[in-house]
Design a protein around this motif. Structure first.
Motif, PDB file in Angstrom:
ATOM      1  N   GLY A 120       0.819  -1.208   0.000  1.00  0.00           N
ATOM      2  CA  GLY A 120       0.000   0.000   0.000  1.00  0.00           C
ATOM      3  C   GLY A 120       0.856   1.263   0.000  1.00  0.00           C
ATOM      4  N   VAL A 121       0.454   2.283  -0.803  1.00  0.00           N
ATOM      5  CA  VAL A 121       1.201   3.546  -0.908  1.00  0.00           C
ATOM      6  C   VAL A 121       0.284   4.691  -0.496  1.00  0.00           C
ATOM      7  CG1 VAL A 121       2.590   5.021  -2.406  1.00  0.00           C
ATOM      8  CG2 VAL A 121       2.547   2.549  -2.809  1.00  0.00           C
ATOM      9  N   GLN A 122       0.823   5.627   0.323  1.00  0.00           N
ATOM     10  CA  GLN A 122       0.126   6.843   0.755  1.00  0.00           C
ATOM     11  C   GLN A 122      -1.193   6.507   1.458  1.00  0.00           C
ATOM     12  OE1 GLN A 122       1.751  10.207  -2.376  1.00  0.00           O
ATOM     13  NE2 GLN A 122      -0.253   9.395  -2.702  1.00  0.00           N
ATOM     14  N   ARG A 123      -2.353   6.743   0.772  1.00  0.00           N
ATOM     15  CA  ARG A 123      -3.662   6.642   1.418  1.00  0.00           C
ATOM     16  C   ARG A 123      -4.247   5.226   1.369  1.00  0.00           C
ATOM     17  NH1 ARG A 123      -3.640  10.724  -2.082  1.00  0.00           N
ATOM     18  NH2 ARG A 123      -5.001   9.601  -3.516  1.00  0.00           N
ATOM     19  N   ALA A 124      -3.450   4.245   1.103  1.00  0.00           N
ATOM     20  CA  ALA A 124      -3.954   2.867   1.015  1.00  0.00           C
ATOM     21  C   ALA A 124      -4.618   2.438   2.320  1.00  0.00           C
ATOM     22  CB  ALA A 124      -2.822   1.907   0.667  1.00  0.00           C
ATOM     23  N   ASP A 125      -5.711   1.640   2.183  1.00  0.00           N
ATOM     24  CA  ASP A 125      -6.472   1.174   3.358  1.00  0.00           C
ATOM     25  C   ASP A 125      -5.807  -0.099   3.907  1.00  0.00           C
ATOM     26  OD1 ASP A 125      -8.819   1.063   5.136  1.00  0.00           O
ATOM     27  OD2 ASP A 125      -9.283  -0.762   3.983  1.00  0.00           O
ATOM     28  N   VAL A 126      -5.328   0.011   5.148  1.00  0.00           N
ATOM     29  CA  VAL A 126      -4.593  -1.114   5.750  1.00  0.00           C
ATOM     30  C   VAL A 126      -5.500  -2.345   5.901  1.00  0.00           C
ATOM     31  CG1 VAL A 126      -3.321  -1.914   7.780  1.00  0.00           C
ATOM     32  CG2 VAL A 126      -3.024   0.442   6.945  1.00  0.00           C
ATOM     33  N   LEU A 129      -5.631  -4.155   2.723  1.00  0.00           N
ATOM     34  CA  LEU A 129      -4.373  -4.850   2.464  1.00  0.00           C
ATOM     35  C   LEU A 129      -4.318  -6.173   3.227  1.00  0.00           C
ATOM     36  CD1 LEU A 129      -1.860  -1.842   2.650  1.00  0.00           C
ATOM     37  CD2 LEU A 129      -2.815  -2.913   0.598  1.00  0.00           C
ATOM     38  N   ARG A 130      -4.754  -6.150   4.502  1.00  0.00           N
ATOM     39  CA  ARG A 130      -4.724  -7.356   5.323  1.00  0.00           C
ATOM     40  C   ARG A 130      -5.752  -8.392   4.837  1.00  0.00           C
ATOM     41  NH1 ARG A 130      -2.119  -6.675  10.256  1.00  0.00           N
ATOM     42  NH2 ARG A 130      -3.489  -8.205  11.265  1.00  0.00           N
ATOM     43  N   ALA A 131      -6.860  -7.899   4.275  1.00  0.00           N
ATOM     44  CA  ALA A 131      -7.872  -8.824   3.767  1.00  0.00           C
ATOM     45  C   ALA A 131      -7.389  -9.540   2.513  1.00  0.00           C
ATOM     46  CB  ALA A 131      -9.168  -8.077   3.468  1.00  0.00           C
ATOM     47  N   MET A 132      -6.480  -8.907   1.781  1.00  0.00           N
ATOM     48  CA  MET A 132      -5.999  -9.512   0.535  1.00  0.00           C
ATOM     49  C   MET A 132      -4.799 -10.426   0.742  1.00  0.00           C
ATOM     50  SD  MET A 132      -6.304  -6.407  -2.235  1.00  0.00           S
ATOM     51  CE  MET A 132      -5.356  -5.210  -1.294  1.00  0.00           C
ATOM     52  N   ALA A 133      -3.914 -10.086   1.649  1.00  0.00           N
ATOM     53  CA  ALA A 133      -2.603 -10.736   1.763  1.00  0.00           C
ATOM     54  C   ALA A 133      -2.703 -12.151   2.334  1.00  0.00           C
ATOM     55  CB  ALA A 133      -1.687  -9.881   2.626  1.00  0.00           C
ATOM     56  N   SER A 134      -1.676 -12.946   2.008  1.00  0.00           N
ATOM     57  CA  SER A 134      -1.558 -14.308   2.540  1.00  0.00           C
ATOM     58  C   SER A 134      -0.969 -14.262   3.941  1.00  0.00           C
ATOM     59  CB  SER A 134      -0.644 -15.153   1.641  1.00  0.00           C
ATOM     60  OG  SER A 134      -1.178 -15.267   0.346  1.00  0.00           O
ATOM     61  N   PRO A 135      -1.263 -15.244   4.763  1.00  0.00           N
ATOM     62  CA  PRO A 135      -0.632 -15.317   6.083  1.00  0.00           C
ATOM     63  C   PRO A 135       0.798 -15.872   5.946  1.00  0.00           C
ATOM     64  CG  PRO A 135      -2.153 -17.143   5.775  1.00  0.00           C
ATOM     65  CD  PRO A 135      -2.275 -16.281   4.557  1.00  0.00           C
ATOM     66  N   PRO A 136       1.705 -15.530   6.900  1.00  0.00           N
ATOM     67  CA  PRO A 136       1.462 -14.582   8.007  1.00  0.00           C
ATOM     68  C   PRO A 136       1.470 -13.144   7.484  1.00  0.00           C
ATOM     69  CG  PRO A 136       3.708 -15.404   8.077  1.00  0.00           C
ATOM     70  CD  PRO A 136       3.035 -16.163   6.983  1.00  0.00           C
ATOM     71  N   LEU A 137       0.571 -12.325   7.997  1.00  0.00           N
ATOM     72  CA  LEU A 137       0.369 -10.980   7.453  1.00  0.00           C
ATOM     73  C   LEU A 137       1.601 -10.102   7.618  1.00  0.00           C
ATOM     74  CD1 LEU A 137      -3.297 -10.302   8.645  1.00  0.00           C
ATOM     75  CD2 LEU A 137      -2.500 -11.099   6.411  1.00  0.00           C
ATOM     76  N   GLU A 138       2.356 -10.320   8.696  1.00  0.00           N
ATOM     77  CA  GLU A 138       3.536  -9.472   8.910  1.00  0.00           C
ATOM     78  C   GLU A 138       4.592  -9.676   7.840  1.00  0.00           C
ATOM     79  OE1 GLU A 138       3.733 -13.133  11.587  1.00  0.00           O
ATOM     80  OE2 GLU A 138       2.261 -11.597  11.047  1.00  0.00           O
ATOM     81  N   GLU A 139       4.498 -10.785   7.070  1.00  0.00           N
ATOM     82  CA  GLU A 139       5.458 -11.040   6.004  1.00  0.00           C
ATOM     83  C   GLU A 139       4.879 -10.727   4.633  1.00  0.00           C
ATOM     84  OE1 GLU A 139       7.027 -14.948   6.196  1.00  0.00           O
ATOM     85  OE2 GLU A 139       7.679 -14.793   8.291  1.00  0.00           O
ATOM     86  N   HIS A 140       3.574 -10.400   4.560  1.00  0.00           N
ATOM     87  CA  HIS A 140       2.946 -10.212   3.261  1.00  0.00           C
ATOM     88  C   HIS A 140       2.242  -8.855   3.105  1.00  0.00           C
ATOM     89  CE1 HIS A 140       3.467 -14.600   3.420  1.00  0.00           C
ATOM     90  NE2 HIS A 140       3.426 -14.586   2.081  1.00  0.00           N
ATOM     91  N   VAL A 141       2.201  -8.029   4.139  1.00  0.00           N
ATOM     92  CA  VAL A 141       1.562  -6.702   4.060  1.00  0.00           C
ATOM     93  C   VAL A 141       2.635  -5.629   4.267  1.00  0.00           C
ATOM     94  CG1 VAL A 141      -0.144  -5.152   5.060  1.00  0.00           C
ATOM     95  CG2 VAL A 141      -0.637  -7.613   4.885  1.00  0.00           C
ATOM     96  N   PHE A 142       2.698  -4.661   3.333  1.00  0.00           N
ATOM     97  CA  PHE A 142       3.702  -3.588   3.399  1.00  0.00           C
ATOM     98  C   PHE A 142       3.007  -2.248   3.125  1.00  0.00           C
ATOM     99  CE2 PHE A 142       5.725  -7.486   1.975  1.00  0.00           C
ATOM    100  CZ  PHE A 142       6.801  -7.609   2.869  1.00  0.00           C
ATOM    101  N   LEU A 143       3.452  -1.197   3.832  1.00  0.00           N
ATOM    102  CA  LEU A 143       2.873   0.151   3.687  1.00  0.00           C
ATOM    103  C   LEU A 143       3.985   1.160   3.458  1.00  0.00           C
ATOM    104  CD1 LEU A 143       0.130   1.591   3.733  1.00  0.00           C
ATOM    105  CD2 LEU A 143       0.524   2.066   6.158  1.00  0.00           C
ATOM    106  N   VAL A 144       3.910   1.898   2.321  1.00  0.00           N
ATOM    107  CA  VAL A 144       4.929   2.901   1.960  1.00  0.00           C
ATOM    108  C   VAL A 144       4.280   4.293   2.041  1.00  0.00           C
ATOM    109  CG1 VAL A 144       6.582   3.646   0.215  1.00  0.00           C
ATOM    110  CG2 VAL A 144       5.982   1.219   0.409  1.00  0.00           C
TER     111      VAL A 144
END
Length: 566
Positions: A120-126, A129-144
């Motif tokens: 996710g970049v800038q105004r991306a909805d966290v 992002l978590r609803a889309m990503a594969s588990p574990p989320l801490e390894e698959h969700v990133f925010l810039v």
């Protein structure tokens, strides 16, 4: 955004048998920039990315995931088949909140084996992002924070993506060994194996197929080598190639009584000629030829080693053929058969009774001078089928028996006995005069209890000198059979549980009906009109007259009276 994608591609080992890359751009619609099958060189991918023009409009992230799942990752678009187990990775880069639902379609994509990274970049909805990503989320969700920092983030993300140990994750599908490489992996095989066409499974190198093994029976391949194996019943020789049949008998533990024969399946016992192997598979017994061959003995077969002989019942002689027995030639008989024709017998069983009667006739010497046969059928009434004097040969009697028609109805055994005593053994019916001492034999055949009294006429028959035999079948009453039979009853009565088994009674009857006394085979029944009979009669008559002259007071019928001769 372009710089981020270019940097990501440059960090991958791209190629048809390595990492394949496809790019999708989405807004309110989805656009395939290039599919997985499009390029195999990094330079061509970079050029296509640099030419990418933004679509603008909305943010339909769910639609883009649906397209990736159904189209972009299809075999037609360049994805490798699922059975090859090549990891499928989707990197979603977005800067806002999706305008459609993403949770459900993302779950479907993950269920199909697609690993999703959400950037996710800038105004991306966290939350999205978590609803889309594969588990574990801490390894698959990133925010810039901004697009200005995305290129720097790309270097970190590339390290995360390319530093991934695909072999450790266990989804490589390699049969033997997984070898990790930058951003990818490849499979390897153990010594003696080679990689199959799917680049995952391993095939043993078949040295036996080369045909130089020298094995006599079977060549068994092993990794990097082979060994020889023999068929069942053979053992490998010292040269480890040729085979020799195993002599199981030489082990000395076969326990065969006669001979041991070694076979491929092990030792087998064999008996000498004239002997049979017993169920234990070891011992032998002298063969009972009477049970094993069609000996043809009429009465009894006796096995004697490698041969056999036939025996006849007492009073009957073995014929010249060595199998059949002499018929009733030791004495002449007047035989009347009383056959039960009641309803309980049933038509099919009555036919068996007629066959049984004819088997009795077979061992009789039927002739006017020999044995005479008469047949009476009874049910609720009595009917003489044919009297004693009608037929002079066994063939005629048997034909008449077969022609007898079944009466049905009741069982009046007493009435039948009376008819036999009063009529069947009369001279008018063909019985020979009592003076000739021809034995009179009555044989009663019944299958049930009599519906009238039998005692009076059963006793009367015996008083008249008739030898009575009783044959019972099925529901016949033993007490009635004993009352009908002459003494001793055990020798004059027989029983069978059903009509199909009554043939075993024949042997008892064969040995019983032939008389022990009476006119012997050497005594000829002469006609009273023959010359010798007239001379004998004249002599006896003159002697009687002379006695009367000397003793005029003596009544006729005394000891000097002619005994029934005309």
């Amino acid at each position: 955004m372009r710089q981020f994608l270019v940097g990501l591609v440059r960090g991958l080992n791209v190629g048809p048998n390595a990492t394949r890359v496809g790019v999708i751009q989405y807004s309110s619609q989805v656009q395939s920039v290039f599919p997985l099958r499009a390029f195999s060189r990094r330079e061509d991918m970079v050029r296509a990315i640099r030419d990418l023009v933004p679509l603008a409009q909305g943010t339909m992230t769910g639609l883009a995931i649906q397209y990736a799942m159904n189209v972009a990752f299809s075999v037609a678009e360049g994805a490798r088949p699922p059975e090859e187990r090549v990891p499928r990775v989707a990197v979603i880069v977005t800067d806002g909140r999706p305008q459609d639902r993403v949770a459900e379609v993302a779950a479907q994509a993950r269920a199909r084996g697609i690993e999703i990274y959400a950037v996710g970049v800038q105004r991306a909805d966290v939350g999205s992002l978590r609803a889309m990503a594969s588990p574990p989320l801490e390894e698959h969700v990133f925010l810039v924070e901004s697009f200005d920092l995305i290129q720097e983030f790309g270097l970190q993300f590339q390290g995360r993506l390319c530093g991934k140990d695909w072999c450790v994750e266990g989804r490589h599908g390699c049969q033997h060994q997984c070898v990790n490489a930058r951003g990818t992996f490849h499979c390897a095989c153990y010594r003696g194996y080679k990689l199959a066409a799917d680049n995952k499974s391993c095939l043993a190198i078949d040295l036996c197929a080369e045909g130089t093994h020298g094995c006599e029976h079977h060549c068994v391949n092993s990794p990097g080598s082979y060994f020889c194996r023999c068929q069942v019943g053979f053992v490998l020789q010292q040269n480890q190639r040729s085979c020799r049949a195993i002599d199981y008998c030489s082990f000395g533990n076969h326990s065969c009584q006669h001979e041991c024969v070694s076979t491929l399946g092990g030792p087998r016992c064999h008996c000498r000629e004239g002997h049979d192997l017993q169920p234990d598979g070891r011992s032998c017994q002298v063969r009972d030829l009477c049970n094993g061959v069609d000996h043809g003995c009429e009465f009894q077969c006796v096995s004697e080693g490698l041969s056999y002989r036939c025996l006849c019942p007492e009073g009957r002689q073995l014929q010249a053929d060595g199998k059949s027995c002499s018929r009733c030639r030791e004495g002449h008989v007047d035989l009347v058969l009383l056959v039960d024709g009641s309803k309980s017998v049933r038509p099919q069983n009555f036919e068996l009774v007629k066959r049984f009667v004819n088997q009795i006739v077979d061992f009789l010497d039927v002739s006017p001078e020999g044995t005479r046969v008469g047949l009476v059928q009874f049910s609720s009434r009595v009917r003489t089928e044919f009297p004693l004097g009608r037929y002079g040969t066994a063939a005629e009697v048997k034909q008449a028996v077969l022609a007898v028609e079944y009466m049905e109805r009741g069982t009046m055994t007493g009435l039948a006995l009376r008819h036999m005593v009063e009529h069947s053994f009369s001279e008018a019916q063909g019985a020979r005069p009592r003076a000739l001492n021809v034995p009179r034999v009555g044989l009663v055949f019944t299958d049930g209890r009599s519906q009238d009294d039998i005692s009076v006429w059963a006793a009367r028959a015996k008083e008249e000198g008739i030898v009575m035999y009783a044959v019972g079948v099925g529901k016949a009453v033993e007490a009635e059979l004993r009352e009908i039979a002459s003494e001793p009853a055990e020798q004059h009565m027989s029983y069978a549980p059903d009509f199909g088994t009554m043939t075993h009674l024949l042997e008892n009857l064969k040995g019983s009906i032939c008389p022990e006394e009476g006119i012997s085979a050497g005594t000829e029944l002469r006609s009273p009109c023959e010359c010798e009979s007239l001379v004998e009669f004249e002599g006896r008559t003159l002697g009687a007259l002379e006695n009367l002259t000397r003793n005029p007071d003596r009544a006729p019928g005394g000891s000097g009276e002619p005994s029934g001769q005309p």
